[in-house]
Design a protein around this motif. Structure first.
Motif, PDB file in Angstrom:
ATOM      1  N   UNK A   1       0.822  -1.209   0.000  1.00 10.61           N
ATOM      2  CA  UNK A   1       0.000   0.000   0.000  1.00 10.61           C
ATOM      3  C   UNK A   1       0.860   1.266   0.000  1.00 10.61           C
ATOM      4  N   UNK A   2       2.062   1.181   0.594  1.00 12.54           N
ATOM      5  CA  UNK A   2       2.939   2.345   0.603  1.00 12.54           C
ATOM      6  C   UNK A   2       3.395   2.706  -0.807  1.00 12.54           C
ATOM      7  N   UNK A   3       3.485   1.708  -1.684  1.00  9.35           N
ATOM      8  CA  UNK A   3       3.811   1.976  -3.081  1.00  9.35           C
ATOM      9  C   UNK A   3       2.727   2.823  -3.722  1.00  9.35           C
ATOM     10  N   UNK A   4       1.475   2.474  -3.457  1.00  5.60           N
ATOM     11  CA  UNK A   4       0.356   3.249  -4.004  1.00  5.60           C
ATOM     12  C   UNK A   4       0.329   4.652  -3.404  1.00  5.60           C
ATOM     13  N   UNK A   5       0.533   4.754  -2.090  1.00  3.13           N
ATOM     14  CA  UNK A   5       0.482   6.063  -1.438  1.00  3.13           C
ATOM     15  C   UNK A   5       1.590   6.991  -1.947  1.00  3.13           C
ATOM     16  N   UNK A   6       2.804   6.469  -2.060  1.00  5.04           N
ATOM     17  CA  UNK A   6       3.899   7.318  -2.543  1.00  5.04           C
ATOM     18  C   UNK A   6       3.679   7.745  -3.991  1.00  5.04           C
ATOM     19  N   UNK A   7       3.094   6.846  -4.788  1.00  2.00           N
ATOM     20  CA  UNK A   7       2.787   7.201  -6.179  1.00  2.00           C
ATOM     21  C   UNK A   7       1.731   8.302  -6.246  1.00  2.00           C
ATOM     22  N   UNK A   8       0.726   8.198  -5.388  1.00  2.00           N
ATOM     23  CA  UNK A   8      -0.331   9.215  -5.357  1.00  2.00           C
ATOM     24  C   UNK A   8       0.236  10.572  -4.946  1.00  2.00           C
TER      25      UNK A   8
END
Length: 496
Positions: A370-377
């Motif tokens: 989920x941190x991958x998605x958050x950092x991308x956002x």
């Protein structure tokens, strides 16, 4: 593994051939035979098509890749309704795009009309361009699931660029007018669509079953949840590649002319990331297997190796290109002078990205995905905000600074999370040595007095850099992989 290596090798060859043809179009034909506004319009049409075609698929490709193995296993080809559902989703998305593009035509005219009036004049051509690119994405997805990746890469990398070269030649020799050129350019993906459709639907690996299967009735909630989440992730991956061009055209004065200048360094930076794209498939598989086996040592090894290898290759390409940027400007003309400074800024940001290795894959495939998605956002928000304000204030250079700051910040976030959560970081003592060797070689290449002949000057600068950088990397055994490849190549040459 033999099939993987073979297909990867062929794909890389086609990618480089495609880039070579693209270089002829972008660095020679467009700048010398088209106005800057006309050149910029070709890029803006591509940016719109890439972004809105991703929207038009409605995330169906992610569901196709994820669930098709299950469907094929339990239903076979004839009763597999997933390809049909994917096609229907893309058809619905395309209809919604066409409707939206007509409804918001007035809004876009107000936003782009002042700075990029040529785009508004040809605005409706974005529709066939986008719909045909959506077909390419859909058919490429079908090729992947039937393991026809070589033909899909061949068609995707070469057909559009070759078609563009043909259209440019017809315009140069006055066979067609500029308006006819743009009309045909908006259809330039059609030949690729026809070829891929023939490959897909005559192969027998794809069936179009319109009857809803029991698998769909059982899994539709899970599929929709998966598609919704990963659809957002796909848009996050595509938006940074297109947002610069769209905002430059809409916000900066002489938007399309500025975009034409921006295309040059952006293309050269893209050349630096080709090895990263070719390395992505195999390393992603290895990282996934290592996480499955909870092999942290293997993951750290891959992290260090990919970081170092990509940095070496990136610095090698940067060291050849940047000392020759004055020659690029001399070739294109003084109107493209900003390309040198933009390449420096964007190139350094790309080197940071390459030097961070496969941080995205390690994070996204871990339990902290989920941190991958958050950092991308966060990256997307920061990128858009910086671009918006910096382009309005500093014009073309604002786009370069905004994207570079966002990309560096994005990588630092991922690096921080990997260290905080997994106690992993990508650097070794050899990282500093690599940067030092590259800096010395770049300074030496710059120190060469200017030679009037562009080819001689460019060749000598590139040769000076290579003769200083490459032997240092090999002599000090900076990269085990590069040294091993060098010794294998040397051994083969000696046998001959």
């Amino acid at each position: 593994m033999g099939i993987v290596r073979k297909q990867s090798a062929y794909s890389l060859i086609y990618t480089y051939i495609g880039f070579a043809i693209g270089a002829i179009n972008i660095l020679w034909l467009f700048p010398h035979f088209f106005s800057k506004e006309e050149f910029g319009l070709t890029r803006l049409m591509v940016d719109f098509a890439i972004f809105f075609s991703a929207l038009s698929t409605l995330g169906s490709l992610n569901g196709l890749y994820k669930f098709n193995p299950f469907y094929r296993s339990y239903l076979g080809v004839d009763k597999n309704d997933l390809p049909f559902l994917s096609l229907m989703a893309s058809l619905l998305g395309s209809v919604l795009f066409i409707a939206g593009s007509l409804i918001f035509e007035g809004f876009l005219a107000r936003k782009f009309g002042h700075n990029s009036p040529l785009f508004i004049l040809h605005y409706k051509l974005v529709i066939p361009f986008t719909v045909s690119y959506t077909c390419i994405m859909m058919l490429e997805g079908f090729c992947w699931i039937i393991k026809k990746t070589i033909i899909s890469n061949l068609v995707k990398e070469l057909f559009f660029r070759v078609t563009t070269s043909v259209l440019i030649s017809l315009y140069i020799f006055k066979v067609i007018s500029i308006d006819t050129f743009f009309n045909l350019y908006s259809l330039s993906y059609i030949p690729a669509v026809i070829v891929l459709a023939y490959v897909v639907f005559t192969n027998g690996g794809i069936g179009i079953c319109s009857r809803i299967s029991y698998a769909t009735k059982k899994l539709y909630k899970k599929i929709l949840t998966f598609v919704s989440f990963h659809f957002s992730g796909m848009l996050i991956g595509i938006l940074p590649k297109t947002i610069d061009g769209i905002l430059i055209a809409g916000l900066s004065s002489n938007g399309l002319a500025n975009l034409a200048i921006y295309i040059i360094p952006n293309y050269l930076v893209t050349v630096m990331e080709v090895p990263q794209r070719s390395m992505l498939g195999i390393t992603t598989t290895l990282i996934a297997e290592a996480w499955k086996n909870n092999d942290r040592k293997k993951i750290e090894e891959l992290y260090h190796k990919t970081s170092l290898n990509l940095l070496i290759i990136g610095l090698g390409l940067f060291g050849i290109i940047y000392p020759n940027m004055d020659n690029v400007v001399r070739f294109l003309g003084p109107g493209y002078a900003l390309a040198k400074e933009i390449f420096l800024i964007a190139g350094i940001a790309k080197l940071v990205d390459l030097g961070m290795g496969m941080n995205a894959q390690i994070l996204s495939l871990s339990r902290y995905w989920r941190f991958d998605f958050y950092t991308s956002a966060v990256f997307i928000v920061v990128n858009i905000i910086l671009d918006f304000f910096l382009i309005k204030r500093y014009g073309l250079m604002g786009a370069a600074y905004g994207s570079a700051i966002a990309l560096i910040f994005y990588n630092l976030m991922r690096c921080f999370y990997l260290w905080r959560l997994l106690k992993m970081q990508p650097f070794t003592s050899k990282t500093l040595l690599t940067i030092l060797f590259a800096a010395i070689a770049i300074v030496a290449a710059f120190s060469l007095p200017s030679i009037k002949n562009l080819l001689v000057d460019g060749g000598l600068r590139g040769l000076i850099f290579i003769l200083l950088f490459a032997p240092a990397i090999i002599y000090f055994d900076i990269s085990e992989d590069i040294t091993a490849y060098y010794r294998t190549l040397l051994s083969r040459l000696q046998r001959k």
